[in-house]
Design an enzyme around this catalytic site. Structure first.
Site, PDB file in Angstrom:
ATOM      1  N   ARG A 238       0.867  -1.177   0.000  1.00 56.46           N
ATOM      2  CA  ARG A 238       0.000   0.000   0.000  1.00 56.46           C
ATOM      3  C   ARG A 238       0.906   1.230   0.000  1.00 56.46           C
ATOM      4  O   ARG A 238       1.932   1.263   0.707  1.00 56.46           O
ATOM      5  CB  ARG A 238      -0.898   0.025   1.245  1.00 56.46           C
ATOM      6  CG  ARG A 238      -2.058  -0.951   1.194  1.00 56.46           C
ATOM      7  CD  ARG A 238      -3.108  -0.580   0.146  1.00 56.46           C
ATOM      8  NE  ARG A 238      -4.253  -1.475   0.147  1.00 56.46           N
ATOM      9  CZ  ARG A 238      -4.387  -2.550  -0.642  1.00 56.46           C
ATOM     10  NH1 ARG A 238      -3.436  -2.874  -1.508  1.00 56.46           N
ATOM     11  NH2 ARG A 238      -5.476  -3.294  -0.582  1.00 56.46           N
ATOM     12  N   GLU A 267      -3.491   7.497  -3.910  1.00 58.22           N
ATOM     13  CA  GLU A 267      -4.007   6.962  -5.169  1.00 58.22           C
ATOM     14  C   GLU A 267      -5.341   7.582  -5.537  1.00 58.22           C
ATOM     15  O   GLU A 267      -6.170   7.776  -4.646  1.00 58.22           O
ATOM     16  CB  GLU A 267      -4.172   5.440  -5.042  1.00 58.22           C
ATOM     17  CG  GLU A 267      -2.877   4.718  -5.234  1.00 58.22           C
ATOM     18  CD  GLU A 267      -3.027   3.201  -5.157  1.00 58.22           C
ATOM     19  OE1 GLU A 267      -2.097   2.586  -4.640  1.00 58.22           O
ATOM     20  OE2 GLU A 267      -4.039   2.657  -5.606  1.00 58.22           O
ATOM     21  N   HIS A 285      -1.231   0.172  -9.779  1.00 57.36           N
ATOM     22  CA  HIS A 285      -1.842  -0.778  -8.825  1.00 57.36           C
ATOM     23  C   HIS A 285      -2.417  -2.000  -9.574  1.00 57.36           C
ATOM     24  O   HIS A 285      -3.624  -2.273  -9.503  1.00 57.36           O
ATOM     25  CB  HIS A 285      -2.926  -0.086  -7.979  1.00 57.36           C
ATOM     26  CG  HIS A 285      -3.168  -0.790  -6.665  1.00 57.36           C
ATOM     27  ND1 HIS A 285      -3.596  -0.153  -5.536  1.00 57.36           N
ATOM     28  CD2 HIS A 285      -3.052  -2.099  -6.315  1.00 57.36           C
ATOM     29  CE1 HIS A 285      -3.745  -1.026  -4.545  1.00 57.36           C
ATOM     30  NE2 HIS A 285      -3.421  -2.229  -5.003  1.00 57.36           N
TER      31      HIS A 285
HETATM   32  C1  DGY Z   1      -5.355  -6.261  -2.768  1.00 58.78           C
HETATM   33  O1  DGY Z   1      -6.036  -7.263  -3.022  1.00 58.78           O
HETATM   34  O2  DGY Z   1      -5.315  -5.795  -1.628  1.00 58.78           O
HETATM   35  C2  DGY Z   1      -4.542  -5.673  -3.869  1.00 58.78           C
HETATM   36  O3  DGY Z   1      -3.955  -4.469  -3.542  1.00 58.78           O
HETATM   37  C3  DGY Z   1      -5.356  -5.495  -5.131  1.00 58.78           C
HETATM   38  O4  DGY Z   1      -5.516  -6.715  -5.699  1.00 58.78           O
END
Ligand code: DGY
Length: 325
Positions: A238, A267, A285
């Site tokens: 993240r 984001e 992402h």
């Molecule tokens: C998640 O699943 O948390 C990813 O960041 C997106 O697939």
């Protein structure tokens, strides 16, 4: 079944089919974009369950609007977009989709590692621009990968999968985690070290922690200072785990060799200074974005949602205390 559910954006067919087979009403955001907060509040009124995405901010106001909803099924393994504590207080189940994206995401961390170390994106742009006028001894020199040290921050499912893919490149693996990872230690001789030692010794640092108040800005100016000037930072977890302003400074001042990022602090905004730098690779992402993986995530989210509505235990509930036995 008399269930009325809402899907906040079109997802792979497998998830929609499952919902349609098991629910009376399945409404889907007709546009392929994130709903505005106001649109979301309107759309979720009087639903029994909501299949949501990591781009939806599921907060108190949303729970107020979704009176009667028993479950929010997030189509993601991460669920930092949801106020889980508030959901738990209200007895609302929150589910996620772990496991089915582990390979896709860990493969992508490797794709980023290779891209940044061997300057693949820069070299592609150069070639397309017609600048390739012949082999050159000093053209696009990058960093070695084979035999180097890989540092894994967060040795959960995805961090472990990234590390387990390293023996082909004869890498030493260091990891840092609140828990010991016996699989990594036994299978590839990985060593658990402090974050500081990992940053000092690794040639590649790959981040795989959940975003929590404890991991927000885990990598800031002090941590970047510890890294080798030849090291690369990779983030598929993240964005807010890295202090982006500090990273920009470190990259500009060549305190580290480069960074490859799939996620960003705000984001979908990307720090404007990152956009100007050559020693970064930036992707939108997409680490879990394979056809198979996204299809499995959609189905898993739908199954979790329907299970809660049917009063059965969902496979992946992050606040199981709300489920009545
Ligand atoms: C998640 O699943 O948390 C990813 O960041 C997106 O697939």
């Amino acid at each position: 079944m008399p269930f009325n559910v809402y899907v906040t954006r079109m997802i792979p067919r497998a998830g929609i089919d499952y919902l349609q087979e098991n629910c009376e009403t399945v409404d889907i955001n007709p546009e392929d974009r994130v709903l505005s907060p106001q649109e979301l509040l309107e759309a979720i009124k009087e639903r029994d369950g909501i299949l949501c995405l990591l781009t939806d901010n599921i907060n108190e106001e949303v729970f107020d609007a979704a009176r009667g909803a028993k479950v929010f099924a997030n189509m993601a393994v991460g669920y930092d977009n949801i106020d889980v504590a508030e959901a738990t207080r209200r007895g609302i189940a929150i589910t996620n989709t772990p496991g089915v994206l582990t390979d896709a995401t860990s493969d992508f961390a490797w794709a980023l590692l290779f891209s940044i170390a061997r300057r693949v994106v820069e070299a592609d742009k150069f070639t397309r621009a017609g600048k390739f006028v012949g082999w050159g001894p000093l053209v696009f020199l990058g960093g070695d990968i084979t035999g180097r040290t890989l540092g894994i921050i967060g040795a959960g499912r995805i961090g472990t999968a990234v590390a387990l893919k390293s023996p082909g490149f004869r890498m030493q693996v260091l990891y840092t985690d609140i828990q010991q990872n016996e699989t990594l230690e036994e299978k590839i001789g990985a060593r658990r070290v402090s974050l500081e030692e990992l940053l000092e010794k690794s040639d590649f640092v790959s981040i795989h922690v959940n975003l929590t108040p404890d991991t927000q800005h885990l990598i800031g100016p002090r941590q970047l200072e510890l890294m080798k000037p030849t090291a690369y930072l990779i983030n598929t977890s993240r964005g807010p785990v890295i202090d982006e302003a500090a990273l920009v400074e470190a990259l500009k001042e060549k305190k580290i060799a480069g960074a490859a990022l799939d996620v960003y602090e705000e984001e979908p905004k990307v720090h404007p200074e990152l956009m100007k730098l050559d020693n970064v690779v930036l992707t939108p992402h997409i680490a879990s974005a394979t056809i198979e993986s996204r299809s499995k995530m959609a189905l898993m989210a739908a199954e979790n949602l329907v299970a809660v509505l049917k009063g059965k235990p969902p496979k992946n509930c992050v606040n199981p205390q709300v489920l009545k036995s």
